[in-house]
Design a protein around this motif. Structure first.
Motif, PDB file in Angstrom:
ATOM      1  N   LEU A 241     -22.086-118.787 -52.337  1.00  0.00           N
ATOM      2  CA  LEU A 241     -21.641-117.897 -51.613  1.00  0.00           C
ATOM      3  C   LEU A 241     -22.676-116.595 -51.549  1.00  0.00           C
ATOM      4  CD1 LEU A 241     -17.868-117.666 -51.937  1.00  0.00           C
ATOM      5  CD2 LEU A 241     -19.296-118.134 -49.834  1.00  0.00           C
ATOM      6  N   GLU A 242     -23.126-116.259 -52.708  1.00  0.00           N
ATOM      7  CA  GLU A 242     -23.959-115.445 -52.976  1.00  0.00           C
ATOM      8  C   GLU A 242     -25.432-115.564 -52.061  1.00  0.00           C
ATOM      9  OE1 GLU A 242     -23.778-114.529 -57.342  1.00  0.00           O
ATOM     10  OE2 GLU A 242     -24.493-112.548 -56.922  1.00  0.00           O
ATOM     11  N   SER A 243     -25.846-116.879 -52.459  1.00  0.00           N
ATOM     12  CA  SER A 243     -27.160-117.317 -51.939  1.00  0.00           C
ATOM     13  C   SER A 243     -27.165-117.403 -50.252  1.00  0.00           C
ATOM     14  CB  SER A 243     -27.437-118.636 -52.238  1.00  0.00           C
ATOM     15  OG  SER A 243     -27.584-118.730 -53.737  1.00  0.00           O
ATOM     16  N   LEU A 244     -25.901-117.810 -49.778  1.00  0.00           N
ATOM     17  CA  LEU A 244     -25.698-117.827 -48.449  1.00  0.00           C
ATOM     18  C   LEU A 244     -25.722-116.273 -47.802  1.00  0.00           C
ATOM     19  CD1 LEU A 244     -24.415-119.517 -46.106  1.00  0.00           C
ATOM     20  CD2 LEU A 244     -22.369-118.846 -46.646  1.00  0.00           C
ATOM     21  N   HIS A 245     -24.955-115.484 -48.333  1.00  0.00           N
ATOM     22  CA  HIS A 245     -25.182-114.156 -47.988  1.00  0.00           C
ATOM     23  C   HIS A 245     -26.539-113.277 -48.134  1.00  0.00           C
ATOM     24  CE1 HIS A 245     -20.872-114.484 -47.714  1.00  0.00           C
ATOM     25  NE2 HIS A 245     -20.768-113.269 -47.207  1.00  0.00           N
ATOM     26  N   LEU A 246     -27.232-113.871 -49.078  1.00  0.00           N
ATOM     27  CA  LEU A 246     -28.873-113.338 -49.400  1.00  0.00           C
ATOM     28  C   LEU A 246     -29.445-113.651 -48.046  1.00  0.00           C
ATOM     29  CD1 LEU A 246     -29.690-111.526 -51.665  1.00  0.00           C
ATOM     30  CD2 LEU A 246     -30.885-113.891 -52.713  1.00  0.00           C
ATOM     31  N   GLU A 251     -24.863-107.969 -47.653  1.00  0.00           N
ATOM     32  CA  GLU A 251     -24.540-107.604 -49.034  1.00  0.00           C
ATOM     33  C   GLU A 251     -23.002-108.553 -49.602  1.00  0.00           C
ATOM     34  OE1 GLU A 251     -23.925-104.167 -52.132  1.00  0.00           O
ATOM     35  OE2 GLU A 251     -23.660-103.820 -50.127  1.00  0.00           O
ATOM     36  N   LEU A 252     -23.303-108.958 -50.566  1.00  0.00           N
ATOM     37  CA  LEU A 252     -21.927-109.642 -51.298  1.00  0.00           C
ATOM     38  C   LEU A 252     -22.250-109.379 -52.857  1.00  0.00           C
ATOM     39  CD1 LEU A 252     -19.269-111.075 -50.993  1.00  0.00           C
ATOM     40  CD2 LEU A 252     -20.432-113.025 -51.086  1.00  0.00           C
ATOM     41  N   PRO A 253     -21.338-108.335 -53.342  1.00  0.00           N
ATOM     42  CA  PRO A 253     -21.882-107.985 -54.841  1.00  0.00           C
ATOM     43  C   PRO A 253     -21.377-109.268 -55.563  1.00  0.00           C
ATOM     44  CG  PRO A 253     -20.699-106.370 -53.657  1.00  0.00           C
ATOM     45  CD  PRO A 253     -20.516-107.506 -52.803  1.00  0.00           C
ATOM     46  N   PRO A 294     -14.312-114.670 -47.866  1.00  0.00           N
ATOM     47  CA  PRO A 294     -15.109-114.896 -46.826  1.00  0.00           C
ATOM     48  C   PRO A 294     -14.628-116.219 -45.900  1.00  0.00           C
ATOM     49  CG  PRO A 294     -16.554-114.538 -48.696  1.00  0.00           C
ATOM     50  CD  PRO A 294     -15.285-114.393 -49.295  1.00  0.00           C
ATOM     51  N   GLN A 295     -14.354-116.269 -44.819  1.00  0.00           N
ATOM     52  CA  GLN A 295     -14.242-117.530 -44.301  1.00  0.00           C
ATOM     53  C   GLN A 295     -15.630-117.873 -43.775  1.00  0.00           C
ATOM     54  OE1 GLN A 295     -11.166-118.522 -44.331  1.00  0.00           O
ATOM     55  NE2 GLN A 295     -10.470-116.778 -45.629  1.00  0.00           N
ATOM     56  N   LEU A 296     -15.571-119.086 -43.409  1.00  0.00           N
ATOM     57  CA  LEU A 296     -16.994-119.738 -43.018  1.00  0.00           C
ATOM     58  C   LEU A 296     -17.153-120.601 -41.693  1.00  0.00           C
ATOM     59  CD1 LEU A 296     -18.383-120.752 -46.464  1.00  0.00           C
ATOM     60  CD2 LEU A 296     -18.588-118.580 -45.753  1.00  0.00           C
ATOM     61  N   ASP A 297     -17.966-120.341 -40.945  1.00  0.00           N
ATOM     62  CA  ASP A 297     -17.989-121.302 -39.948  1.00  0.00           C
ATOM     63  C   ASP A 297     -18.817-122.543 -40.014  1.00  0.00           C
ATOM     64  OD1 ASP A 297     -20.820-120.850 -39.421  1.00  0.00           O
ATOM     65  OD2 ASP A 297     -20.379-119.336 -38.111  1.00  0.00           O
ATOM     66  N   LEU A 298     -18.766-123.369 -39.290  1.00  0.00           N
ATOM     67  CA  LEU A 298     -19.430-124.878 -39.632  1.00  0.00           C
ATOM     68  C   LEU A 298     -20.726-124.816 -40.089  1.00  0.00           C
ATOM     69  CD1 LEU A 298     -17.912-127.198 -36.968  1.00  0.00           C
ATOM     70  CD2 LEU A 298     -17.695-127.195 -39.226  1.00  0.00           C
ATOM     71  N   SER A 299     -21.317-123.815 -39.489  1.00  0.00           N
ATOM     72  CA  SER A 299     -23.117-124.014 -40.004  1.00  0.00           C
ATOM     73  C   SER A 299     -22.873-123.202 -41.327  1.00  0.00           C
ATOM     74  CB  SER A 299     -23.785-123.290 -39.142  1.00  0.00           C
ATOM     75  OG  SER A 299     -23.865-121.650 -39.139  1.00  0.00           O
ATOM     76  N   GLU A 300     -22.148-122.176 -41.716  1.00  0.00           N
ATOM     77  CA  GLU A 300     -22.235-121.674 -42.875  1.00  0.00           C
ATOM     78  C   GLU A 300     -21.640-122.470 -43.968  1.00  0.00           C
ATOM     79  OE1 GLU A 300     -21.278-117.074 -41.561  1.00  0.00           O
ATOM     80  OE2 GLU A 300     -19.721-118.433 -41.803  1.00  0.00           O
ATOM     81  N   GLN A 301     -20.599-123.538 -43.516  1.00  0.00           N
ATOM     82  CA  GLN A 301     -20.227-124.496 -44.621  1.00  0.00           C
ATOM     83  C   GLN A 301     -21.436-125.496 -44.977  1.00  0.00           C
ATOM     84  OE1 GLN A 301     -16.665-126.566 -42.795  1.00  0.00           O
ATOM     85  NE2 GLN A 301     -15.896-124.397 -42.139  1.00  0.00           N
ATOM     86  N   SER A 302     -21.883-125.654 -44.075  1.00  0.00           N
ATOM     87  CA  SER A 302     -23.083-126.810 -44.597  1.00  0.00           C
ATOM     88  C   SER A 302     -24.177-126.126 -45.174  1.00  0.00           C
ATOM     89  CB  SER A 302     -23.681-127.727 -43.361  1.00  0.00           C
ATOM     90  OG  SER A 302     -24.894-126.658 -42.663  1.00  0.00           O
ATOM     91  N   ARG A 303     -24.658-124.796 -44.973  1.00  0.00           N
ATOM     92  CA  ARG A 303     -25.614-124.141 -45.961  1.00  0.00           C
ATOM     93  C   ARG A 303     -24.828-123.875 -47.361  1.00  0.00           C
ATOM     94  NH1 ARG A 303     -30.196-124.709 -45.755  1.00  0.00           N
ATOM     95  NH2 ARG A 303     -30.878-122.637 -46.520  1.00  0.00           N
ATOM     96  N   LEU A 304     -23.509-123.725 -47.477  1.00  0.00           N
ATOM     97  CA  LEU A 304     -22.982-123.433 -48.615  1.00  0.00           C
ATOM     98  C   LEU A 304     -23.010-124.757 -49.450  1.00  0.00           C
ATOM     99  CD1 LEU A 304     -21.040-121.013 -49.901  1.00  0.00           C
ATOM    100  CD2 LEU A 304     -19.146-123.054 -49.603  1.00  0.00           C
TER     101      LEU A 304
END
Ligand SMILES: NC(=O)c1ccc[n+]([C@@H]2O[C@H](COP(=O)([O-])OP(=O)(O)OC[C@H]3O[C@@H](n4cnc5c(N)ncnc54)[C@H](O)[C@@H]3O)[C@@H](O)[C@H]2O)c1
Length: 347
Positions: A241-246, A251-253, A294-304
């Motif tokens: 999740l940190e990498s995804l936000h980066l 920002e995600l502490p 955080p809730q993730l959409d489909l493209s965010e899920q695949s990056r995660l």
């Protein structure tokens, strides 16, 4: 800031150990906020000469050129194995100062005086140190242990709520993997009290209890090849999740990412039949009270999933996670499939 109590522990350590030279590697903010602490502890006397190396505590300063500057200062002032480094600050300072202590003349003694909750329960213990290297967080480092860690909760009074919650996520995690009774106490406080009441509950005694869980695992497995990995509970999904936000420049502490990691990995443990549903619900309720998940959409899920597949705990291309089998009992090396992770975000 005025400090009401005397600081016997660090003070008596310094008096008894009689180091002739001490380099205080410190967060420059602490020099301002806790000027009195600094004055009381680090005034030159007939036995000891103090030197200071102040650093702005940001990730961009946690890197090799700063270590080189510190090493230069150690050399200029003729430091050797009979002298001491004191790291006064959060994890940025203890990681950097601990690394310099490890490599200078093949290792000189150091102690940590953590000033953040994260430092007190986590970063100051366990011997891992290092700096960022190009795009690799903690890409250079070693395992080299401090002589002592001094817990002084007064530093916590000047910490922002956000920084405090950052550390509290690691505290919750450690209770979840190692101390059933403590976790139920934390649950009561989190659900029943305001944030400021909760903050006042986290005493030196609670902090030491949590640090001793980490230290116990570290002692059994200093090189992080087995049981120490239990400390990674919440971190596989948390780091991803940190990498995804980066990547998205949002920002995600770290602690907030770990809290979300705990939420999702608890769900995973239940779906795998490892953890009872009732316990999962209790954990998720506590985490949700303090942190946004955080809730993730489909493209965010695949990056995660892409980031999780690159996790350093994976073996032979298989994802391995640290989970819990019940509140207070961590387990490590649990194989997890991509389909299982995908399903977490679907229902
Ligand atoms: N070595 C390990 O085992 C380990 C474990 C976890 C995290 N870390 C590392 O720790 C770092 C994060 O450390 P952190 O969260 O402890 O804090 P930090 O050192 O990043 O500091 C966070 C902020 O809090 C401020 N601050 C520190 N103490 C304060 C105080 N008493 N009052 C007011 N402000 C204060 C700092 O100036 C800074 O702005 C990361 O680089 C992470 O990689 C290391």
């Amino acid at each position: 800031m005025k400090h009401p109590s005397p600081y016997n522990t660090l003070q008596s350590y310094l008096e008894n150990s009689n180091f002739r030279k001490v380099m205080v590697v410190c967060d420059e903010r602490i020099l301002q906020l806790h000027e009195e602490f600094v004055r009381i502890h680090f005034a030159d006397n007939q036995h000891t000469q103090f030197f200071f190396f102040p650093i702005p505590a940001t990730e961009s300063h946690k890197e090799m050129s700063m270590v080189m500057q510190l090493l230069d200062q150690l050399l200029i002032h003729h430091f050797d194995k009979n002298h001491l480094i004191i790291n006064l600050g959060g994890g940025i300072i203890s990681d950097l100062g601990g690394f310099a202590a490890a490599v200078y003349k093949r290792g000189i003694p150091f102690v940590n005086v953590p000033t953040t909750l994260l430092g007190m329960v986590d970063a100051a213990h366990g011997g891992k140190n290092g700096v960022n290297f190009h795009h690799l967080k903690n890409g250079l480092g070693s395992i080299y242990f401090p002589q002592q860690v001094f817990i002084e909760p007064l530093f916590l009074y000047t910490l922002s709520d956000q920084e405090w919650l950052n550390g509290f996520a690691e505290l919750l995690k450690t209770a979840l993997i190692g101390d059933t009774e403590l976790w139920y106490k934390l649950e009561l406080w989190v659900l029943g009290e305001s944030l400021s009441q909760l903050r006042s509950r986290i005493s030196a005694q609670v902090i030491k209890q949590v640090a001793s869980i980490k230290n116990g695992l570290v002692q059994q497995d200093p090189q992080d090849r087995g049981v120490r990995q239990q400390l990674n509970f919440g971190h596989t999904i948390g780091h991803a999740l940190e990498s995804l936000h980066l990547e998205k420049e949002i920002e995600l502490p770290h602690g907030f990412a770990v809290a979300a990691g705990i939420y999702y990995e608890t769900e995973l443990a239940t779906r795998k039949g490892i953890l009872e549903t009732n316990q999962k619900k209790r954990i998720q309720r506590v985490v949700q009270k303090l942190y946004d998940i955080p809730q993730l959409d489909l493209s965010e899920q695949s990056r995660l999933i892409h980031f999780i597949s690159q996790d350093k705990k994976n073996k032979n291309g298989e994802i391995h996670m640290s989970l819990i089998s019940e509140i207070g009992k961590g387990i490590h090396g649990v194989p997890v499939s991509i389909a299982e992770i995908e399903s977490l975000f679907r229902e």
